[in-house]
Design a protein around this motif. Sequence first.
Motif, mmCIF file in Angstrom:
data_model
loop_
_atom_site.group_PDB
_atom_site.id
_atom_site.type_symbol
_atom_site.label_atom_id
_atom_site.label_comp_id
_atom_site.label_asym_id
_atom_site.label_seq_id
_atom_site.Cartn_x
_atom_site.Cartn_y
_atom_site.Cartn_z
ATOM 1 N N ARG A 138 -70.698 -75.862 54.710
ATOM 2 C CA ARG A 138 -70.020 -74.694 54.145
ATOM 3 C C ARG A 138 -68.972 -75.231 53.179
ATOM 4 N NH1 ARG A 138 -69.247 -71.584 58.519
ATOM 5 N NH2 ARG A 138 -71.147 -70.439 57.978
ATOM 6 N N ILE A 139 -69.028 -74.740 51.956
ATOM 7 C CA ILE A 139 -68.235 -75.323 50.874
ATOM 8 C C ILE A 139 -67.282 -74.273 50.313
ATOM 9 C CG2 ILE A 139 -68.351 -76.496 48.643
ATOM 10 C CD1 ILE A 139 -71.376 -77.035 49.463
ATOM 11 N N THR A 140 -66.025 -74.635 50.200
ATOM 12 C CA THR A 140 -65.014 -73.751 49.624
ATOM 13 C C THR A 140 -64.521 -74.362 48.318
ATOM 14 O OG1 THR A 140 -64.305 -73.096 51.847
ATOM 15 C CG2 THR A 140 -62.820 -72.587 50.026
ATOM 16 N N PHE A 141 -64.513 -73.546 47.257
ATOM 17 C CA PHE A 141 -64.019 -73.965 45.957
ATOM 18 C C PHE A 141 -62.571 -73.503 45.794
ATOM 19 C CE2 PHE A 141 -68.526 -73.930 45.523
ATOM 20 C CZ PHE A 141 -68.869 -74.785 44.484
ATOM 21 N N ALA A 142 -61.707 -74.405 45.349
ATOM 22 C CA ALA A 142 -60.315 -74.038 45.088
ATOM 23 C C ALA A 142 -59.922 -74.553 43.711
ATOM 24 C CB ALA A 142 -59.398 -74.627 46.155
ATOM 25 N N LEU A 166 -72.499 -81.828 43.253
ATOM 26 C CA LEU A 166 -71.694 -80.612 43.216
ATOM 27 C C LEU A 166 -70.210 -80.950 43.124
ATOM 28 C CD1 LEU A 166 -71.687 -77.489 43.448
ATOM 29 C CD2 LEU A 166 -71.462 -77.791 45.918
ATOM 30 N N ASP A 167 -69.771 -81.935 43.894
ATOM 31 C CA ASP A 167 -68.369 -82.329 43.886
ATOM 32 C C ASP A 167 -67.961 -82.857 42.513
ATOM 33 O OD1 ASP A 167 -65.839 -82.799 44.948
ATOM 34 O OD2 ASP A 167 -66.358 -84.807 45.618
ATOM 35 N N ILE A 168 -68.811 -83.712 41.926
ATOM 36 C CA ILE A 168 -68.505 -84.262 40.603
ATOM 37 C C ILE A 168 -68.425 -83.148 39.557
ATOM 38 C CG2 ILE A 168 -69.423 -85.714 38.737
ATOM 39 C CD1 ILE A 168 -70.626 -87.514 40.949
ATOM 40 N N ALA A 169 -69.392 -82.227 39.601
ATOM 41 C CA ALA A 169 -69.410 -81.131 38.628
ATOM 42 C C ALA A 169 -68.224 -80.196 38.832
ATOM 43 C CB ALA A 169 -70.725 -80.364 38.738
ATOM 44 N N ALA A 170 -67.866 -79.927 40.088
ATOM 45 C CA ALA A 170 -66.731 -79.038 40.366
ATOM 46 C C ALA A 170 -65.440 -79.640 39.835
ATOM 47 C CB ALA A 170 -66.629 -78.794 41.872
ATOM 48 N N ARG A 171 -65.257 -80.932 40.016
ATOM 49 C CA ARG A 171 -64.054 -81.591 39.505
ATOM 50 C C ARG A 171 -63.966 -81.460 37.983
ATOM 51 N NH1 ARG A 171 -61.458 -85.271 42.845
ATOM 52 N NH2 ARG A 171 -62.338 -85.412 44.942
ATOM 53 N N GLU A 172 -65.107 -81.604 37.334
ATOM 54 C CA GLU A 172 -65.120 -81.490 35.881
ATOM 55 C C GLU A 172 -64.677 -80.100 35.433
ATOM 56 O OE1 GLU A 172 -65.713 -83.481 32.220
ATOM 57 O OE2 GLU A 172 -65.778 -84.238 34.289
ATOM 58 N N ALA A 173 -64.986 -79.096 36.260
ATOM 59 C CA ALA A 173 -64.631 -77.713 35.935
ATOM 60 C C ALA A 173 -63.261 -77.316 36.486
ATOM 61 C CB ALA A 173 -65.690 -76.770 36.488
ATOM 62 N N GLY A 174 -62.543 -78.258 37.113
ATOM 63 C CA GLY A 174 -61.206 -77.964 37.604
ATOM 64 C C GLY A 174 -61.154 -77.365 38.991
ATOM 65 N N TYR A 175 -62.140 -77.705 39.828
ATOM 66 C CA TYR A 175 -62.162 -77.198 41.204
ATOM 67 C C TYR A 175 -62.167 -78.352 42.195
ATOM 68 C CZ TYR A 175 -63.256 -72.538 39.471
ATOM 69 O OH TYR A 175 -63.207 -71.322 38.823
ATOM 70 N N ARG A 176 -61.485 -78.133 43.289
ATOM 71 C CA ARG A 176 -61.521 -79.064 44.412
ATOM 72 C C ARG A 176 -62.382 -78.443 45.503
ATOM 73 N NH1 ARG A 176 -58.460 -83.253 45.491
ATOM 74 N NH2 ARG A 176 -56.903 -82.639 43.918
ATOM 75 N N LEU A 177 -63.255 -79.242 46.110
ATOM 76 C CA LEU A 177 -64.133 -78.737 47.156
ATOM 77 C C LEU A 177 -63.617 -79.124 48.535
ATOM 78 C CD1 LEU A 177 -67.764 -79.483 45.883
ATOM 79 C CD2 LEU A 177 -66.292 -77.531 45.395
ATOM 80 N N ALA A 178 -63.716 -78.193 49.459
ATOM 81 C CA ALA A 178 -63.552 -78.493 50.876
ATOM 82 C C ALA A 178 -64.929 -78.341 51.505
ATOM 83 C CB ALA A 178 -62.549 -77.545 51.521
ATOM 84 N N ILE A 179 -65.472 -79.431 52.022
ATOM 85 C CA ILE A 179 -66.839 -79.442 52.561
ATOM 86 C C ILE A 179 -66.775 -79.574 54.074
ATOM 87 C CG2 ILE A 179 -69.067 -80.620 52.548
ATOM 88 C CD1 ILE A 179 -68.441 -81.586 49.726
ATOM 89 N N ASP A 180 -67.238 -78.553 54.752
ATOM 90 C CA ASP A 180 -67.286 -78.537 56.217
ATOM 91 C C ASP A 180 -68.736 -78.759 56.633
ATOM 92 O OD1 ASP A 180 -66.868 -78.174 58.903
ATOM 93 O OD2 ASP A 180 -66.588 -75.995 58.789
ATOM 94 N N LEU A 181 -69.039 -79.957 57.140
ATOM 95 C CA LEU A 181 -70.418 -80.281 57.505
ATOM 96 C C LEU A 181 -70.785 -79.643 58.846
ATOM 97 C CD1 LEU A 181 -70.652 -84.078 56.585
ATOM 98 C CD2 LEU A 181 -71.544 -82.131 55.294
ATOM 99 N N TYR A 182 -71.960 -79.096 58.902
ATOM 100 C CA TYR A 182 -72.533 -78.491 60.107
ATOM 101 C C TYR A 182 -71.523 -77.576 60.819
ATOM 102 C CZ TYR A 182 -76.344 -81.666 59.198
ATOM 103 O OH TYR A 182 -77.387 -82.318 58.580
#
Length: 296
Positions: free
Chosen positions: A54-58, A21-37
């Motif tokens: 919980r994942i936030t796309f920016a 998901l992170d790799i694909a988001a970067r390709e689309a111009g998004y940075r992920l903030a991943i909050d585990l548990y």
Amino acid sequence: PMTDPHGRQITIGHGTFLELLDIAAREAGYRLAIDLYPEGGDDPLQINDAPVARITFAADTSVVTDPLFAAIPKRRSTKTGYDMSRLPSAEALAALREAAGGAGLTIDVAATPDAAAPLAALAGEAIALEMATPRTQAESIDLLRIGTDEIAAQPDGIDLHGPMFWWMKRLGLMTAEKAKTPGTLAYQGGLDYAMGWVAGTPALGWLTTAGNTRADQIQAGRAYMRVDLAAAASGLAIHPVSQLLQEYPEMAELNARFLAATGTVAPATVQMLFRLGYAERPGPSPRRPVAAIIEA
């Protein structure tokens, strides 16, 4: 619950998803903030319904894309015998280690057939043990999809297709019941198939974390996905083999022998074991449509 009683392997699977998901988001111009548990529930010995992440796309035009994105469509799990005369090069293995990265995480490789054979033999014993233990074997049999009709109805299991399986199913030789019954053609065929790739293993790698927290398991999954993609990019065949690392009681003795052979001492934990080599690339596995697994 039988082969993965603590949910360690499924947690690693969540890690592989997060990395893709992170790799694909970067390709689309998004940075992920991943909050585990985010709601807790990260006890490595307990399984519950708390969200794993919980994942936030920016949107971020400065985000750096990942060259491994191009390897995603090439990624395969090659579950056949490999070319025993062609060994992974030092450069290819270095690329796998570089791709994994991560503090507190190591990748070791038995890079020749002589070095890999004892570990592959243990993996073969583990497969035979899982098949001979009814409750653990049942978990695989329940996911068996025999023939194109079953695969189309449930494209998310162990798919068996092609003319041989069509005829065996038509003649009543290949059924779920036969596959779990020792002495049948279906049962022996499954065992012989596994032993074929055990013998065709020129190199084995394993990924170890310093501990075994849920965060370690997620990190292992993310690292393994990068190893998988780096293998695909370099033309290496790769095949994760999980049976030897499973944590049900009957597997404890074989697992202890493997840990001794690899010099692994707790709290260090081998999270992934995988075959490496060269082989003809298989076609893609059946997959469910996106709408069947993602709510939007």
